[in-house]
Design a protein around this motif. Structure first.
Motif, PDB file in Angstrom:
ATOM      1  N   GLY A 105      19.665  60.977  52.268  1.00 25.40           N
ATOM      2  CA  GLY A 105      21.080  61.306  52.391  1.00 25.40           C
ATOM      3  C   GLY A 105      21.882  60.330  53.234  1.00 25.40           C
ATOM      4  O   GLY A 105      23.105  60.396  53.270  1.00 25.40           O
ATOM      5  N   GLU A 106      21.223  59.411  53.901  1.00 21.01           N
ATOM      6  CA  GLU A 106      21.920  58.448  54.753  1.00 21.01           C
ATOM      7  C   GLU A 106      22.494  57.304  53.914  1.00 21.01           C
ATOM      8  O   GLU A 106      21.940  56.934  52.882  1.00 21.01           O
ATOM      9  N   SER A 107      23.607  56.748  54.386  1.00 16.21           N
ATOM     10  CA  SER A 107      24.249  55.658  53.656  1.00 16.21           C
ATOM     11  C   SER A 107      24.685  54.553  54.607  1.00 16.21           C
ATOM     12  O   SER A 107      24.794  54.755  55.810  1.00 16.21           O
ATOM     13  N   LYS A 108      24.935  53.375  54.029  1.00 17.41           N
ATOM     14  CA  LYS A 108      25.472  52.222  54.739  1.00 17.41           C
ATOM     15  C   LYS A 108      26.563  51.629  53.860  1.00 17.41           C
ATOM     16  O   LYS A 108      26.382  51.486  52.645  1.00 17.41           O
ATOM     17  N   VAL A 109      27.682  51.297  54.475  1.00 19.75           N
ATOM     18  CA  VAL A 109      28.790  50.693  53.756  1.00 19.75           C
ATOM     19  C   VAL A 109      29.129  49.368  54.423  1.00 19.75           C
ATOM     20  O   VAL A 109      29.314  49.317  55.639  1.00 19.75           O
ATOM     21  N   TYR A 110      29.192  48.314  53.616  1.00 16.81           N
ATOM     22  CA  TYR A 110      29.602  46.999  54.097  1.00 16.81           C
ATOM     23  C   TYR A 110      30.908  46.672  53.391  1.00 16.81           C
ATOM     24  O   TYR A 110      30.992  46.743  52.167  1.00 16.81           O
ATOM     25  N   SER A 111      31.914  46.312  54.168  1.00 18.60           N
ATOM     26  CA  SER A 111      33.238  46.093  53.606  1.00 18.60           C
ATOM     27  C   SER A 111      33.835  44.799  54.146  1.00 18.60           C
ATOM     28  O   SER A 111      33.740  44.525  55.343  1.00 18.60           O
ATOM     29  N   VAL A 112      34.432  44.014  53.259  1.00 19.45           N
ATOM     30  CA  VAL A 112      35.130  42.794  53.656  1.00 19.45           C
ATOM     31  C   VAL A 112      36.440  42.707  52.884  1.00 19.45           C
ATOM     32  O   VAL A 112      36.635  43.384  51.875  1.00 19.45           O
ATOM     33  N   ILE A 113      37.307  41.855  53.391  1.00 15.45           N
ATOM     34  CA  ILE A 113      38.573  41.600  52.711  1.00 15.45           C
ATOM     35  C   ILE A 113      38.679  40.105  52.475  1.00 15.45           C
ATOM     36  O   ILE A 113      38.470  39.303  53.391  1.00 15.45           O
ATOM     37  N   TRP A 114      38.981  39.728  51.233  1.00 13.23           N
ATOM     38  CA  TRP A 114      39.219  38.335  50.898  1.00 13.23           C
ATOM     39  C   TRP A 114      40.702  38.163  50.630  1.00 13.23           C
ATOM     40  O   TRP A 114      41.264  38.813  49.743  1.00 13.23           O
ATOM     41  N   ASN A 115      41.339  37.310  51.419  1.00 17.82           N
ATOM     42  CA  ASN A 115      42.747  36.998  51.226  1.00 17.82           C
ATOM     43  C   ASN A 115      42.832  35.889  50.182  1.00 17.82           C
ATOM     44  O   ASN A 115      42.423  34.757  50.443  1.00 17.82           O
ATOM     45  N   ILE A 116      43.347  36.209  49.023  1.00 21.86           N
ATOM     46  CA  ILE A 116      43.419  35.249  47.928  1.00 21.86           C
ATOM     47  C   ILE A 116      44.368  34.121  48.327  1.00 21.86           C
ATOM     48  O   ILE A 116      45.534  34.373  48.631  1.00 21.86           O
ATOM     49  N   PRO A 117      43.887  32.881  48.335  1.00 20.46           N
ATOM     50  CA  PRO A 117      44.757  31.766  48.721  1.00 20.46           C
ATOM     51  C   PRO A 117      45.933  31.611  47.754  1.00 20.46           C
ATOM     52  O   PRO A 117      45.775  31.794  46.543  1.00 20.46           O
ATOM     53  N   LYS A 118      47.104  31.282  48.281  1.00 22.65           N
ATOM     54  CA  LYS A 118      48.277  31.128  47.409  1.00 22.65           C
ATOM     55  C   LYS A 118      48.152  29.938  46.476  1.00 22.65           C
ATOM     56  O   LYS A 118      48.784  29.903  45.432  1.00 22.65           O
ATOM     57  N   GLU A 119      47.284  28.970  46.833  1.00 21.15           N
ATOM     58  CA  GLU A 119      47.118  27.791  45.982  1.00 21.15           C
ATOM     59  C   GLU A 119      46.082  27.984  44.881  1.00 21.15           C
ATOM     60  O   GLU A 119      45.857  27.083  44.072  1.00 21.15           O
ATOM     61  N   ILE A 120      45.462  29.148  44.800  1.00 17.90           N
ATOM     62  CA  ILE A 120      44.461  29.406  43.768  1.00 17.90           C
ATOM     63  C   ILE A 120      45.127  29.453  42.396  1.00 17.90           C
ATOM     64  O   ILE A 120      46.269  29.886  42.259  1.00 17.90           O
ATOM     65  N   GLU A 121      44.417  28.976  41.389  1.00 16.88           N
ATOM     66  CA  GLU A 121      44.942  28.999  40.033  1.00 16.88           C
ATOM     67  C   GLU A 121      44.866  30.411  39.458  1.00 16.88           C
ATOM     68  O   GLU A 121      43.936  31.161  39.751  1.00 16.88           O
ATOM     69  N   SER A 122      45.826  30.762  38.634  1.00 16.55           N
ATOM     70  CA  SER A 122      45.774  32.036  37.922  1.00 16.55           C
ATOM     71  C   SER A 122      44.614  31.977  36.939  1.00 16.55           C
ATOM     72  O   SER A 122      44.257  30.907  36.452  1.00 16.55           O
ATOM     73  N   GLY A 123      44.014  33.115  36.662  1.00 21.33           N
ATOM     74  CA  GLY A 123      42.927  33.148  35.695  1.00 21.33           C
ATOM     75  C   GLY A 123      41.889  34.191  36.042  1.00 21.33           C
ATOM     76  O   GLY A 123      42.124  35.085  36.860  1.00 21.33           O
ATOM     77  N   PHE A 124      40.728  34.052  35.398  1.00 20.53           N
ATOM     78  CA  PHE A 124      39.644  35.001  35.563  1.00 20.53           C
ATOM     79  C   PHE A 124      38.659  34.501  36.617  1.00 20.53           C
ATOM     80  O   PHE A 124      38.327  33.317  36.665  1.00 20.53           O
ATOM     81  N   TYR A 125      38.166  35.435  37.437  1.00 24.55           N
ATOM     82  CA  TYR A 125      37.204  35.139  38.491  1.00 24.55           C
ATOM     83  C   TYR A 125      36.138  36.218  38.496  1.00 24.55           C
ATOM     84  O   TYR A 125      36.331  37.303  37.941  1.00 24.55           O
ATOM     85  N   ILE A 126      35.018  35.899  39.118  1.00 18.12           N
ATOM     86  CA  ILE A 126      33.919  36.862  39.242  1.00 18.12           C
ATOM     87  C   ILE A 126      33.674  37.104  40.733  1.00 18.12           C
ATOM     88  O   ILE A 126      33.476  36.161  41.497  1.00 18.12           O
ATOM     89  N   VAL A 127      33.680  38.374  41.121  1.00 18.42           N
ATOM     90  CA  VAL A 127      33.305  38.772  42.478  1.00 18.42           C
ATOM     91  C   VAL A 127      31.852  39.212  42.408  1.00 18.42           C
ATOM     92  O   VAL A 127      31.496  40.053  41.579  1.00 18.42           O
ATOM     93  N   GLU A 128      31.003  38.625  43.254  1.00 22.71           N
ATOM     94  CA  GLU A 128      29.591  39.005  43.296  1.00 22.71           C
ATOM     95  C   GLU A 128      29.256  39.547  44.673  1.00 22.71           C
ATOM     96  O   GLU A 128      29.822  39.109  45.673  1.00 22.71           O
ATOM     97  N   GLY A 129      28.321  40.478  44.699  1.00 27.91           N
ATOM     98  CA  GLY A 129      27.865  41.031  45.964  1.00 27.91           C
ATOM     99  C   GLY A 129      26.437  41.508  45.853  1.00 27.91           C
ATOM    100  O   GLY A 129      25.993  41.904  44.776  1.00 27.91           O
ATOM    101  N   TRP A 130      25.706  41.437  46.971  1.00 20.28           N
ATOM    102  CA  TRP A 130      24.340  41.927  46.990  1.00 20.28           C
ATOM    103  C   TRP A 130      23.912  42.224  48.412  1.00 20.28           C
ATOM    104  O   TRP A 130      24.491  41.741  49.374  1.00 20.28           O
ATOM    105  N   ASN A 131      22.877  43.040  48.509  1.00 22.71           N
ATOM    106  CA  ASN A 131      22.252  43.372  49.774  1.00 22.71           C
ATOM    107  C   ASN A 131      21.206  42.302  50.065  1.00 22.71           C
ATOM    108  O   ASN A 131      20.481  41.896  49.171  1.00 22.71           O
ATOM    109  N   ALA A 132      21.113  41.850  51.317  1.00 22.20           N
ATOM    110  CA  ALA A 132      20.207  40.753  51.674  1.00 22.20           C
ATOM    111  C   ALA A 132      18.770  41.194  51.966  1.00 22.20           C
ATOM    112  O   ALA A 132      17.935  40.361  52.296  1.00 22.20           O
TER     113      ALA A 132
END
Length: 149
Positions: A105-132
């Motif tokens: 029943g125990e849980s762990k939550v890892y949370s981050v915020i990515w500030n999208i740079p204003k100079e980034i190109e418009s389009g499709f991106y992939i966000v990936e995440g995993w436990n180490a």
């Protein structure tokens, strides 16, 4: 291993938008993992909230082994697969092995915020995440997002 889709209402998403995107998996040890982002479309210079959640849904404790003090990783790739952001890039992790036990029943939550740079190109991106953890680092979640002008 198999993929499950648990209703999001079981996870406290009060800090996310009303329509979060998520992917989830359940390991043989009944450890539920999920990658959640707060939307799938973002404007430049906005924030992407990324969460990695693990919950022990089984009746027994689950022990995870880590080679360093790093517990998770998040990256963003462009549509050609080139990495454009890595959460750990400017972080330091101690090279000390450690184990962490999640009781039933125990849980762990890892949370981050990515500030999208204003100079980034418009389009499709992939966000990936995993436990180490040694037992989980091969389970990588990837979710598409669109950056709009």
């Amino acid at each position: 291993m198999f993929i499950i889709h648990m209703p999001v209402k079981y996870i406290n998403l009060s800090s996310l938008s009303a329509n979060p995107q998520y992917k989830a998996t359940m390991t043989d040890a009944e450890l539920y993992e999920s990658l959640i982002i707060n939307n799938n479309k973002f404007k430049k210079n906005n924030l992407i909230k990324i969460m990695l959640i693990k919950i022990n849904l089984g009746p027994l404790p689950v022990t995870l082994q880590y080679d360093t003090s790093q517990r998770y990783e998040f990256i963003v790739k462009n549509q050609t697969g080139r990495e454009i952001w890595r959460w750990s890039k400017d972080k330091f992790f101690t090279p000390i092995a450690e184990s962490i036990t999640l009781n039933s029943g125990e849980s762990k939550v890892y949370s981050v915020i990515w500030n999208i740079p204003k100079e980034i190109e418009s389009g499709f991106y992939i966000v990936e995440g995993w436990n180490a953890a040694k037992e989980l680092k091969q389970i990588k979640f990837s979710m598409p997002v669109t950056i709009i002008p």
